[in-house]
Design an enzyme around this catalytic site. Structure first.
Site, PDB file in Angstrom:
ATOM      1  CB  SER A 164      67.303  77.290 101.312  1.00  0.00           C
ATOM      2  OG  SER A 164      68.381  78.122 101.626  1.00  0.00           O
TER       3      SER A 164
ATOM      4  CB  SER B 207      68.507  79.014 104.869  1.00  0.00           C
ATOM      5  OG  SER B 207      67.427  79.038 103.949  1.00  0.00           O
TER       6      SER B 207
ATOM      7  CE  LYS C 135      64.167  78.537 105.524  1.00  0.00           C
ATOM      8  NZ  LYS C 135      64.717  78.603 104.154  1.00  0.00           N
TER       9      LYS C 135
HETATM   10  N1  GLN Z   1      72.844  79.447 100.378  1.00  0.00           N
HETATM   11  C1  GLN Z   1      72.177  80.409  99.555  1.00  0.00           C
HETATM   12  C2  GLN Z   1      72.274  81.780 100.195  1.00  0.00           C
HETATM   13  O1  GLN Z   1      72.926  81.894 101.167  1.00  0.00           O
HETATM   14  C3  GLN Z   1      70.764  80.016  99.298  1.00  0.00           C
HETATM   15  C4  GLN Z   1      69.855  80.276 100.439  1.00  0.00           C
HETATM   16  C5  GLN Z   1      68.409  79.981 100.125  1.00  0.00           C
HETATM   17  O2  GLN Z   1      68.080  79.239  99.210  1.00  0.00           O
HETATM   18  N2  GLN Z   1      67.540  80.604 100.876  1.00  0.00           N
HETATM   19  O3  GLN Z   1      71.733  82.719  99.754  1.00  0.00           O
END
Ligand code: GLN
Length: 490
Positions: free
Chosen positions: A178, A154, A79
């Site tokens: 994420s 994400s 990632k």
């Molecule tokens: N969807 C969550 C956010 O927008 C989690 C994102 C993540 O785990 N990096 O913060």
């Protein structure tokens, strides 16, 4: 594409070479990438060079009767929020457009030491803020099961790459879901370790008290292997813990006898899609048939997870992202004064969601509001953590849906940030409590979109949740289903 475990067997037996495998991986990425767009950067030449080197090393070890590192010659993806030495790392943001880190994140370093080969960096919501990859400055990733839908986020690029069988394994990060949510949307297995289990050194920080480095793979067995190789204390991250790391071989438990599984009633709220609830219930029935004691439990503060997380994570992000000012990293907007350089660089190069979070976080931390927002959120976070501690006094692990819905259409939530935040309801609590979670596929909805279930376990009990997920995968084949992202074209 086989699982990492199977591929490593073939590499060891000499059935395939790393060169052949890496060429296959690159060819498959080239074929599918126009439809999926999982990657931000590809490094085919470097990967092939590393593959040749791995083949040489293996041949030499064979001649001398020596052993080789466990992942020698295995291609993986990473990632784009994890620093990779010499490979562009953008965080899905224009503000780091051409940033090339001079060092590897510890997790990446350990996998490279174990012999893994990086073939590319995967798409992500900008600075990992999002649940769909739509917040990437470089375009959305498409779900391989239906290219008009999001892969989740994400770590959507990593999940899509594994689902489309471009790579056997990809690294992700999980601050609020994420790894688990995109795993669920893409029908793959995603592990979010205990906070502190894997070093965060070199992970470009979002919410430092919540960030974890995780794995997306085809099977729980592969996730266990990668966790084992990445985990452990690191002098470069003071929050990494010195706790023994579970061995990669999952205990040969035959069935679920002796395992008490708690199912939180708060995770079956009205907003959940009937198909999701049904598939999760069916999986629980199977586990019960295989000997598990499945019982309802309560995690009473679940409903506060969204407001608590969306105060704490932006508050931490507002501090962490202060370092991006156009001076030290990435491109710079030229201006007369230093303050104008900051102002224009940040104004032009951060995307709208990142700006929203910086403003939310700065507000929540500001004098006069600190106690009412940030302070209050920290107190409720403790209550959420206690919910888990209390539950684990009575049961071994928790089983729940990963997300209220299957993969949604691209654009479905972009006009309404709050509706996007609400999608995170089932994944945020594990991050707030710091406990590990593993998501894996347990069925499909009527549209053929994958549905995930997550196990959550006590701190540092990845062995338990991975073992349970592995048992389920021994008895079912949901994790073996593979999408065809080119189906509409061919
Ligand atoms: N969807 C969550 C956010 O927008 C989690 C994102 C993540 O785990 N990096 O913060």
């Amino acid at each position: 594409m086989h699982s990492a475990t199977q591929l490593l067997k073939s590499l060891t037996s000499g059935e395939i070479s790393s060169r052949e495998l890496t060429e296959d991986v690159i060819a498959r990425i080239e074929r599918l990438e126009p439809a999926v767009r999982a990657f931000l950067t590809l490094t085919p030449e470097e990967a092939l060079q590393a593959a040749d080197e791995a083949d040489r090393r293996r041949a030499e070890a064979r001649r001398n009767g020596e052993s080789v590192p466990p992942l020698l010659g295995l291609p993986i993806a990473v990632k784009d929020v994890l620093s990779t030495r010499g490979i562009r790392t953008t965080c899905g943001s224009r503000i780091l457009e051409n940033y090339v880190p001079p060092y590897d994140a510890t997790a990446v370093h350990r996998l490279k030491e174990a012999g893994a080969i990086i073939v590319g960096k995967t798409n992500t919501d900008e600075f990992a803020m999002g649940s769909s990859t739509e917040n990437s400055a470089y375009g959305v990733t498409h779900n391989p099961w239906d290219v008009e839908r999001v892969p989740g986020g994400s770590s959507g690029g990593s999940a899509a790459a594994v689902a489309a069988r471009m790579v056997p394994v990809a690294l992700g990060t999980d601050t609020g879901g994420s790894v688990r949510q995109p795993a669920s949307f893409c029908g793959v297995t995603g592990l979010k370790p205990t906070y502190g289990r894997v070093s965060r050194y070199g992970l470009i920080a979002y919410g430092s008290s919540l960030d974890t480095v995780g794995v997306l793979a085809q099977t729980a067995k592969d996730a266990a292997l990668f966790l084992h190789l990445m985990a452990g204390q690191d002098p470069l991250d003071a929050t990494s813990m010195d706790v023994p790391v579970p061995p990669p071989s999952l205990k040969p438990r035959e069935d679920f006898h002796g395992l008490k599984i708690g199912v939180p009633r708060e995770y079956f709220t009205e907003g959940i899609q009937p198909a999701v609830a049904k598939a999760v219930r069916a999986a629980l029935d199977l586990m019960a048939d295989m000997g598990a004691e499945v019982r309802e439990i309560s995690l009473p503060h679940t409903e506060y997870a969204v407001p608590v997380y969306y105060l704490i994570a932006p508050a931490e992000a507002s501090a962490n992202l202060a370092r991006f000012d156009g001076i030290r990293y990435g491109p710079r907007a030229e201006a007369e004064t230093m303050w104008d350089v900051f102002y224009h660089t940040r104004g032009q190069l951060f995307g709208p969601e990142v700006k929203r979070r910086i403003m939310l976080g700065t507000y929540a931390l500001s004098a006069g509001y600190y106690d009412a927002y940030y302070g209050q959120a920290q107190k409720v976070r403790t209550l959420i953590k206690r919910d888990f501690e209390r539950a684990f006094e009575e049961i071994d692990l928790i089983a729940a849906p990963v997300a209220p819905s299957t993969a949604f259409r691209i654009g479905a939530h972009t006009g309404d940030p709050l509706s996007m935040y609400l999608e995170d309801i089932f994944t945020l609590p594990a991050n707030l409590a710091g406990v590990p979670g593993v998501a894996f596929p347990v069925g499909f909805d009527d549209l053929g979109l994958p549905i995930g279930l997550q196990f959550m376990g006590p701190h540092f009990r990845e062995d338990l949740i991975l073992e349970a997920a592995h048992l389920y995968q021994q008895a079912t084949d949901w994790h073996r289903h593979t999408p065809d992202p080119l189906a509409d074209e061919e």
